[in-house]
Design a protein around this motif. Structure first.
Motif, PDB file in Angstrom:
ATOM      1  N   GLU A  33      45.394  72.828  54.493  1.00  0.00           N
ATOM      2  CA  GLU A  33      44.940  74.141  54.948  1.00  0.00           C
ATOM      3  C   GLU A  33      45.326  75.227  53.941  1.00  0.00           C
ATOM      4  OE1 GLU A  33      46.975  75.441  58.466  1.00  0.00           O
ATOM      5  OE2 GLU A  33      45.375  76.779  59.068  1.00  0.00           O
ATOM      6  N   VAL A  34      46.595  75.188  53.516  1.00  0.00           N
ATOM      7  CA  VAL A  34      47.068  76.273  52.661  1.00  0.00           C
ATOM      8  C   VAL A  34      46.614  76.110  51.208  1.00  0.00           C
ATOM      9  CG1 VAL A  34      49.313  75.221  52.161  1.00  0.00           C
ATOM     10  CG2 VAL A  34      49.059  77.666  52.014  1.00  0.00           C
ATOM     11  N   LEU A  35      46.533  74.851  50.747  1.00  0.00           N
ATOM     12  CA  LEU A  35      46.233  74.675  49.326  1.00  0.00           C
ATOM     13  C   LEU A  35      44.736  74.596  49.034  1.00  0.00           C
ATOM     14  CD1 LEU A  35      49.099  72.230  48.404  1.00  0.00           C
ATOM     15  CD2 LEU A  35      48.906  74.620  47.790  1.00  0.00           C
ATOM     16  N   PHE A  36      43.983  74.053  49.971  1.00  0.00           N
ATOM     17  CA  PHE A  36      42.553  73.906  49.701  1.00  0.00           C
ATOM     18  C   PHE A  36      41.686  74.778  50.606  1.00  0.00           C
ATOM     19  CE2 PHE A  36      44.231  69.430  48.984  1.00  0.00           C
ATOM     20  CZ  PHE A  36      44.473  69.655  47.643  1.00  0.00           C
ATOM     21  N   SER A  37      42.345  75.580  51.453  1.00  0.00           N
ATOM     22  CA  SER A  37      41.637  76.432  52.429  1.00  0.00           C
ATOM     23  C   SER A  37      40.769  75.609  53.378  1.00  0.00           C
ATOM     24  CB  SER A  37      40.768  77.471  51.715  1.00  0.00           C
ATOM     25  OG  SER A  37      41.530  78.205  50.822  1.00  0.00           O
ATOM     26  N   TRP A  38      41.205  74.372  53.696  1.00  0.00           N
ATOM     27  CA  TRP A  38      40.480  73.569  54.679  1.00  0.00           C
ATOM     28  C   TRP A  38      40.864  74.073  56.070  1.00  0.00           C
ATOM     29  CZ3 TRP A  38      41.274  67.750  52.895  1.00  0.00           C
ATOM     30  CH2 TRP A  38      40.658  67.585  51.643  1.00  0.00           C
ATOM     31  N   GLN A  39      39.977  73.870  57.048  1.00  0.00           N
ATOM     32  CA  GLN A  39      40.305  74.206  58.429  1.00  0.00           C
ATOM     33  C   GLN A  39      41.358  73.207  58.926  1.00  0.00           C
ATOM     34  OE1 GLN A  39      38.825  76.633  60.683  1.00  0.00           O
ATOM     35  NE2 GLN A  39      38.346  77.551  58.705  1.00  0.00           N
ATOM     36  N   TYR A  40      42.274  73.677  59.815  1.00  0.00           N
ATOM     37  CA  TYR A  40      43.372  72.817  60.265  1.00  0.00           C
ATOM     38  C   TYR A  40      42.876  71.548  60.983  1.00  0.00           C
ATOM     39  CZ  TYR A  40      47.402  71.183  62.933  1.00  0.00           C
ATOM     40  OH  TYR A  40      48.380  70.399  63.488  1.00  0.00           O
ATOM     41  N   LEU A  86      40.625  64.215  59.589  1.00  0.00           N
ATOM     42  CA  LEU A  86      40.263  63.397  58.426  1.00  0.00           C
ATOM     43  C   LEU A  86      41.485  62.643  57.896  1.00  0.00           C
ATOM     44  CD1 LEU A  86      38.099  62.655  56.255  1.00  0.00           C
ATOM     45  CD2 LEU A  86      39.001  64.542  54.894  1.00  0.00           C
ATOM     46  N   SER A  87      42.578  63.399  57.638  1.00  0.00           N
ATOM     47  CA  SER A  87      43.771  62.736  57.089  1.00  0.00           C
ATOM     48  C   SER A  87      44.342  61.762  58.110  1.00  0.00           C
ATOM     49  CB  SER A  87      44.815  63.766  56.674  1.00  0.00           C
ATOM     50  OG  SER A  87      45.156  64.581  57.765  1.00  0.00           O
ATOM     51  N   GLY A  88      44.359  62.165  59.392  1.00  0.00           N
ATOM     52  CA  GLY A  88      44.920  61.314  60.438  1.00  0.00           C
ATOM     53  C   GLY A  88      44.194  59.981  60.539  1.00  0.00           C
ATOM     54  N   LEU A  89      42.869  60.038  60.578  1.00  0.00           N
ATOM     55  CA  LEU A  89      42.093  58.803  60.728  1.00  0.00           C
ATOM     56  C   LEU A  89      42.267  57.893  59.510  1.00  0.00           C
ATOM     57  CD1 LEU A  89      38.803  60.149  62.352  1.00  0.00           C
ATOM     58  CD2 LEU A  89      40.643  58.853  63.441  1.00  0.00           C
ATOM     59  N   LEU A  90      42.270  58.494  58.314  1.00  0.00           N
ATOM     60  CA  LEU A  90      42.448  57.683  57.094  1.00  0.00           C
ATOM     61  C   LEU A  90      43.807  56.999  57.089  1.00  0.00           C
ATOM     62  CD1 LEU A  90      40.910  59.978  54.326  1.00  0.00           C
ATOM     63  CD2 LEU A  90      40.127  57.707  54.981  1.00  0.00           C
ATOM     64  N   ILE A  91      44.849  57.754  57.458  1.00  0.00           N
ATOM     65  CA  ILE A  91      46.218  57.204  57.423  1.00  0.00           C
ATOM     66  C   ILE A  91      46.380  56.105  58.475  1.00  0.00           C
ATOM     67  CG2 ILE A  91      48.652  57.775  57.812  1.00  0.00           C
ATOM     68  CD1 ILE A  91      47.985  60.587  56.629  1.00  0.00           C
ATOM     69  N   VAL A  92      45.936  56.399  59.703  1.00  0.00           N
ATOM     70  CA  VAL A  92      46.075  55.405  60.782  1.00  0.00           C
ATOM     71  C   VAL A  92      45.327  54.119  60.392  1.00  0.00           C
ATOM     72  CG1 VAL A  92      45.465  54.887  63.184  1.00  0.00           C
ATOM     73  CG2 VAL A  92      46.403  57.115  62.600  1.00  0.00           C
ATOM     74  N   GLY A  93      44.164  54.290  59.775  1.00  0.00           N
ATOM     75  CA  GLY A  93      43.358  53.133  59.381  1.00  0.00           C
ATOM     76  C   GLY A  93      44.079  52.237  58.395  1.00  0.00           C
TER      77      GLY A  93
END
Lengths: 556, 92
Positions: free
Chosen positions: A154-161, A167-174
């Motif tokens: 969010e802070v570094l790439f201005s992505w929405q929280y 996205l990160s959660g699903l990739l990591i859990v996978g």
């Protein structure tokens, strides 16, 4: 003073995003390779028993270093200055102590999970209590990692929280579910190398940019040439802000809590011999020492930089110090590497935490309800529960608690109040029994919830940050749990109603304790003494009374 | 009491002492100096290698100090294990 909000971010996020994609692909490849090696439920949750001391030491360190240390460590030091520095280093002792008092003992009886030990030693009820408390703590722990990742993006790439989190959660859990404990071993080793480099290289460049020659050569402890300038700008930097009681509360709370962290204890089981299990510690100390001392160096530079520039940081921005400093003093390539390091820190911790939750759900909850499960079904259930626990944690993270590091610390103390007396005394004394274990594992966490400021504010022990982190309440509740465990056990064995039950219980538990310590026969003298139990009760009464005394915990 | 039983008792005592003494040393290695410095503020005025004494001691004791202590512990604990294994196997 100027207020700093989102002052530093990637102008061109392609480099950092590219590095993240490369790391994700690598972790998935390792996971996919490891999936072929996972045949049984033990492979999935414990791994193969062939991992030597060097690899295991670095893997345990990777699972231990979370995002809250990589990013949150600098934030806490910035807030509390010297005191927290000592707190972080204190935790290097966790694994040596865990192995010394507990891990090796479990290894000898081939019990990979401490909760399984509690069940075998004291029966189902304390086993279920410890399983639930550990599950809650691991989910809280994992929550912090998911939140941290999303905030970083969010802070570094201005992505929405929320999209960043999902996205990160699903990739990591996978990828964690895919690789199991075998994949976690290889991945955690690679992730540890990435995060160590991601701290070391920028630290050298930052000290060079600041003109500290010795700091650039030895960033761990070589920045004394900056100390006079630091004291000129900020004379109280090295002042102690914690009282002896605060330090003692920290030892009791955190040490006892971390002894019971299932995902670290379980690593002992992957060693081929007791000697190899003992050899985990020196490598863990080296790896943790490397990381922890560099986190302190970053914190020193952060305080130095922001004092000099006159920029006041809001609390919500403290977690961004490490990437910000890197972007200020180096370039976007190095900044991208630090983001990869931060993500590696988060997912290396998540490796162990999610597999830990899967192990508890499969073995200690579902496995107790459906006892006749084949190994193949346990593997299948293991994959499903690990993924489900991860997804539930991601969903909880959509509406997160305010200060992620505090929830982790609080959770670690919480687990200690329930599990430490049961596990430590249960493996060293034949005189403690299920009656004491049930009461201790209930009274410890319940009293901790009552005296912590998050629930019943009027009966809080301590105040401010120390109470919020759970260290003042933990000092009281952990001591109380030990007292309950010993006193109720000794009283119960004298009560006619329980005499026969305890006699039956001891038939198996005595053999278990002797085997844990390497004895093949049961002796009537070993681990039988009550003298040292009375000493512990007296000491714990003193500790609990000290925690209740009026007076400050931190020096203002 | 026969010789073997004496050795067993000694081995058991050594295990207890090793665990208690080294657990205390490990904790002291990492945090002992901080408690000392907090309790005796005069210590905070002493400086070593360009940092306050408690700061320097934290680094020295927590990493190299703990490492040395662990190596001593592991050596003694491994020896004690071997002795116990020998005692237990000779019983068979």
């Amino acid at each position: 003073m100027k207020e700093a909000t989102a002052l530093y971010f990637f102008k061109s996020p392609i480099i950092a995003v590219g590095m993240l994609i490369a790391c994700t692909v690598l972790f998935y490849l390792i996971g996919a390779y490891s999936k072929n090696l996972t045949k049984t439920a033990d492979d999935l949750f414990v791994g193969k028993r062939t991992v030597g001391g060097f690899v295991n030491g670095f893997v345990v360190a990777a699972m231990y270093v979370s995002l809250s240390m990589f990013l949150g460590g600098a934030a806490l030091i910035m807030k509390l200055k010297g005191a927290i520095m000592y707190m972080w280093l204190h935790w290097i002792v966790t694994v040596p102590l865990m192995l010394c008092v507990f891990g090796i003992l479990l290894y000898r009886v081939k019990i990979p999970s401490p909760i399984q030990f509690v069940r075998m030693r004291f029966g189902e009820t304390p086993g279920i209590i410890c399983a639930v408390v550990t599950l809650v703590t691991l989910i809280m722990y994992a929550l912090g990692q998911f939140i941290g990742c999303a905030k970083l993006f969010e802070v570094l790439f201005s992505w929405q929280y929320v999209p960043g989190l999902l996205l990160s959660g699903l990739l990591i859990v996978g990828y964690i579910t895919l690789g199991g404990q075998i994949g976690a071993t290889y991945n955690a080793l690679v992730q540890n190398m990435i995060l160590m480099l991601a701290l070391y290289v920028p630290a050298v460049l930052i000290f060079k940019a600041l003109g500290s020659t010795s700091g650039a050569i030895f960033p761990f402890f070589g920045y004394q040439d900056m100390v006079p300038a630091m004291l000129e700008r900020y004379p109280t930097f090295f002042n102690m802000v914690a009282t002896p009681r605060a330090f003692f509360g920290l030892i009791v709370s955190v040490l006892m809590g971390e002894l019971c962290l299932l995902h670290l204890v379980v690593r002992t089981f992957s060693a081929p011999t007791v000697r190899a299990a003992r050899a985990i510690s020196p490598w863990f100390i080296i790896s943790m020492g490397f990381t922890a001392t560099l986190v302190f160096a970053y914190s020193f530079v952060a305080v130095y930089h922001f004092q000099q520039s006159g920029i006041a940081l809001a609390d919500k921005d403290l977690d961004k110090l490490v990437p910000w400093l890197t972007l200020i003093y180096t370039n976007e390539w190095v900044g991208g590497f630090v983001v990869a390091g931060a993500v590696a820190a988060a997912i290396s911790a998540l490796n162990g935490q999610l597999l830990g939750t899967g192990l508890i759900m499969t073995n200690d909850i579902i496995g107790r309800i459906k006892t006749a499960l084949s190994d193949q079904r346990r593997v299948r259930i293991g994959y499903i529960t690990t993924a489900l626990c991860g997804l539930v944690t991601v969903l909880i993270a959509i509406n997160p608690p305010k200060f992620l590091t505090i929830s982790i610390m609080w959770g670690i103390t919480f687990i200690g109040t329930a599990c430490a007396p049961v596990m430590v005394l249960g493996s060293w004394s034949k005189r403690v029994n299920s009656k004491g274990a049930i009461l201790a594992s209930l009274i410890g966490p319940i009293s901790f919830i009552i005296v912590s400021p998050h629930f019943v504010k009027s009966i809080c022990i301590g105040s401010g940050l120390w109470a919020a982190l759970g260290f003042s309440g933990g000092m009281f509740s952990t001591a109380l749990a030990f007292i309950c465990m010993i006193c109720f056990s000794l009283i119960a064995e004298r009560m006619p109603a329980y005499k026969q039950v305890i006699f039956e219980e001891r038939k198996s538990s005595d053999q278990l304790i002797e085997t844990m310590h390497g004895w093949s026969s049961v002796s009537k003298e070993r681990y039988e003494s009550t003298g040292w139990l009375y000493v512990i009760v007296v000491v714990c009464i003193g500790v609990a009374a000290w925690s209740l005394m009026p007076g400050p915990w931190l020096i203002k | 009491m026969d010789e073997k039983e004496k050795k067993r008792k000694q081995n058991y005592k050594t295990e207890i002492y090793l665990t208690c003494v080294f657990s205390f040393i490990f904790v002291f290695c990492t945090l002992g100096w901080q408690i000392l410095a907090a309790a005796v503020p005069k210590i905070q005025a002493v400086w070593l290698f360009g940092f306050p004494l408690q700061y320097t001691m934290m680094f020295i004791l927590s990493v190299p100090g703990l490492l040395v202590m662990w190596l001593i512990y592991a050596k003694l604990a491994n020896e004690n294990d071997e002795e116990r294994e020998a005692l237990e196997s000779s019983q068979d």
